[in-house]
Design an enzyme around this catalytic site. Structure first.
Site, short mmCIF file in Angstrom:
data_model
loop_
_atom_site.label_atom_id
_atom_site.label_comp_id
_atom_site.label_asym_id
_atom_site.label_seq_id
_atom_site.Cartn_x
_atom_site.Cartn_y
_atom_site.Cartn_z
N HIS A 82 0.84 -1.20 0.00
CA HIS A 82 0.00 0.00 0.00
C HIS A 82 0.87 1.24 0.00
O HIS A 82 1.85 1.32 0.74
CB HIS A 82 -0.91 0.00 1.23
CG HIS A 82 -1.88 1.14 1.21
ND1 HIS A 82 -3.09 1.07 0.54
CD2 HIS A 82 -1.82 2.39 1.73
CE1 HIS A 82 -3.72 2.22 0.67
NE2 HIS A 82 -2.97 3.05 1.38
N ASP A 161 -14.49 4.05 7.15
CA ASP A 161 -13.37 4.85 6.65
C ASP A 161 -13.81 5.76 5.52
O ASP A 161 -13.38 6.91 5.42
CB ASP A 161 -12.22 3.95 6.18
CG ASP A 161 -11.11 4.78 5.57
OD1 ASP A 161 -10.52 5.58 6.30
OD2 ASP A 161 -10.86 4.67 4.35
N ARG A 168 -13.00 14.18 6.50
CA ARG A 168 -11.65 14.73 6.64
C ARG A 168 -11.28 15.58 5.44
O ARG A 168 -10.65 16.62 5.55
CB ARG A 168 -10.62 13.59 6.80
CG ARG A 168 -10.71 12.91 8.14
CD ARG A 168 -9.94 11.61 8.13
NE ARG A 168 -8.54 11.79 7.78
CZ ARG A 168 -7.76 10.84 7.27
NH1 ARG A 168 -8.25 9.64 7.05
NH2 ARG A 168 -6.52 11.09 6.97
N SER A 183 -6.74 4.97 9.16
CA SER A 183 -7.50 4.82 7.91
C SER A 183 -6.89 3.71 7.06
O SER A 183 -7.58 2.79 6.60
CB SER A 183 -7.48 6.15 7.15
OG SER A 183 -7.83 6.00 5.81
N LYS A 187 -8.24 -0.65 6.82
CA LYS A 187 -8.60 -1.27 5.52
C LYS A 187 -7.68 -2.46 5.22
O LYS A 187 -8.12 -3.48 4.72
CB LYS A 187 -8.50 -0.24 4.39
CG LYS A 187 -9.64 0.76 4.41
CD LYS A 187 -9.49 1.81 3.34
CE LYS A 187 -8.35 2.75 3.64
NZ LYS A 187 -8.32 3.97 2.87
N1 URA Z 1 -4.78 6.91 2.19
C1 URA Z 1 -5.79 6.39 2.94
O1 URA Z 1 -6.33 5.34 2.67
N2 URA Z 1 -6.17 7.10 4.03
C2 URA Z 1 -5.61 8.25 4.39
O2 URA Z 1 -6.00 8.82 5.39
C3 URA Z 1 -4.57 8.79 3.59
C4 URA Z 1 -4.16 8.08 2.49
#
Ligand code: URA
Length: 440
Positions: A82, A161, A168, A183, A187
């Site tokens: 990621h 999220d 946000r 966040s 995930k």
């Molecule tokens: N990527 C995400 O999934 N969440 C964030 O808060 C920032 C980047």
């Protein structure tokens, strides 16, 4: 328990308990706590920060808003990668099929472009027909058959999220380390993976602008992942210039296809092979702290899979499995191109010291390649081709980039912004390595 008291406590800088965080997140997820109270909470977190324990608690509460995918019936190590978000970051497009060709199962839940950063789903959708909205069953079937699948976020995976991120995004609370860490990790932990390699971007085009911030974010996420049973490593990589040679969805698909054929920019190659070597290390259970020789061996292994065409064949199989037109992958010149192109030329002579990635990301957004809000459409053929990278020489009047677009309105501003992103100096300084640090 009342949301009001939780906000007040956080505003005063006190640490919240797991129960308080769970109350807030669950209440928001189920529509009992309104946006305005959660917005105030987010701003309090932005200014006051969170302890490690609170960040763990927030991640668990978000993870608890959905289910954890069960991939246990799919044989093989399940390892994801990621990125925290950058400009020109097409690493996933090369890395995912490459690792699948090495026998690693790669289940990826990816995101969309927002603000100056690009999104893997938008890039893949530049391939006609490519479906990123899959059911969990389709996703698992692809993983079993092909070894790799990339899809968008589902209702099952940390659904709160999406709601929190949207809030946000409009309350200027995205760039907070505990909020980003929870966040991303909520995930990733919901994917049911065995291992995770994080690409924490650092520099002008990233959320984390300094190495110190990047290290804190990397360290937080690595601790969360390992504490929750997912072997996690973070690689901090430079985002002080866009990665590779293109920015924009179709252009990045073409660049990725070239990379899978072994033709790629040095920085893109370096980041892809380094992340890939760590994924292999974790996936093949090689254990311990690898020395440079071990990582180098993994990189060579990946290099051979690229050279043999195995990684490219895996990419074609993934596109086929997700109903994309693999004909355009075999003939990338068929991928839709923008109707208009404009050269950007240097206004002075010298060596390129820096290419401000955030400005380049915004320039590509002005051309239509990105989106300011989640509701904006994306022009998949728009974007920028870089003719120069940091360390290169350019003469006055020499081409430094080519802008690709269909709508005229942002093109002049994008060209000016591109030029303002270049720092040109009379003397050459050695470009820094794109790999800044590995956090385990
Ligand atoms: N990527 C995400 O999934 N969440 C964030 O808060 C920032 C980047």
């Amino acid at each position: 328990m009342r949301a009001y008291d939780i906000i007040r406590k956080k505003r005063a800088g006190s640490a919240l308990s797991g129960e308080e965080l769970s109350f807030l997140v669950t209440g928001f997820s189920e529509g009992r706590i309104p946006d305005y109270q959660v917005s105030a909470f987010l701003m309090a977190v932005f200014f006051r920060g969170m302890t490690e324990e609170e960040t763990f608690g927030l991640t668990d509460a978000m993870l608890g808003s959905g289910a954890v995918l069960d991939l246990s019936d799919i044989p093989g190590p399940k390892i994801d990668k990621h990125s925290t978000g950058g400009v020109g970051d097409k690493v996933t497009l090369v890395l995912a099929p490459l690792l699948a060709s090495a026998g690693i199962v790669v289940p990826m839940i990816a995101g969309r472009a927002l603000a100056h950063t690009g999104g893997t789903l938008d890039k893949l959708e530049a391939i006609p027909g490519f479906r990123t909205s899959l059911s969990v069953q389709e996703f698992k079937e692809n993983l079993r058959r092909v070894g790799v699948s990339i899809m968008g976020q589902t209702e099952e995976v940390a659904p709160v999220d999406r709601k929190l991120y949207a809030l946000r995004d409009v309350t200027a609370t995205v760039d907070s380390i505990p909020l980003i860490a929870s966040s991303i990790m909520s995930k990733k932990l919901a994917e049911g993976i065995d291992g995770l390699v994080l690409d924490v971007k650092c520099g002008s085009g990233a959320f984390m602008k300094t190495p110190e911030e990047a290290r804190t974010l990397a360290d937080t996420m690595v601790k969360i992942g390992n504490a929750r049973g997912v072997k996690t490593v973070a690689v901090i990589t430079d985002m002080d210039q866009p990665l590779g040679a293109t920015i924009g969805n179709s252009l990045e698909i073409r660049e990725s296809i070239s990379a899978l054929h072994g033709e790629w920019a040095r920085d893109l190659r370096e980041v892809t092979l380094t992340l890939g070597a760590w994924m292999l290390h974790i996936g093949k259970n090689r254990g311990g702290t690898p020395d440079e020789e071990t990582i180098e061996r993994s990189r060579r292994e990946l290099g051979e899979l690229l050279a043999s065409g195995a990684a490219f064949r895996k990419f074609v199989a993934m596109v086929d499995a997700q109903q994309g037109d693999s004909g355009v992958v075999l003939r990338p010149d068929l991928i839709r191109q923008a109707g208009k192109a404009r050269k950007v030329v240097a206004d002075r002579e010298g060596y390129i010291l820096r290419i401000d990635a955030e400005k380049i990301g915004i320039a590509s957004m002005l051309l239509g390649a990105g989106r300011e809000t989640m509701a904006d459409p994306v022009d998949r053929s728009a974007g920028i081709i870089l003719a120069k990278k940091v360390g290169d020489h350019c003469g006055r009047g020499e081409q430094v980039a080519e802008l690709h677009y269909n709508r005229e309105d942002g093109a002049v501003e994008a060209g000016e912004l591109f030029l303002s992103a270049l720092e040109i100096e009379p003397r050459r300084s050695e470009p820094k390595s794109v790999i800044l640090e590995v956090v385990r």
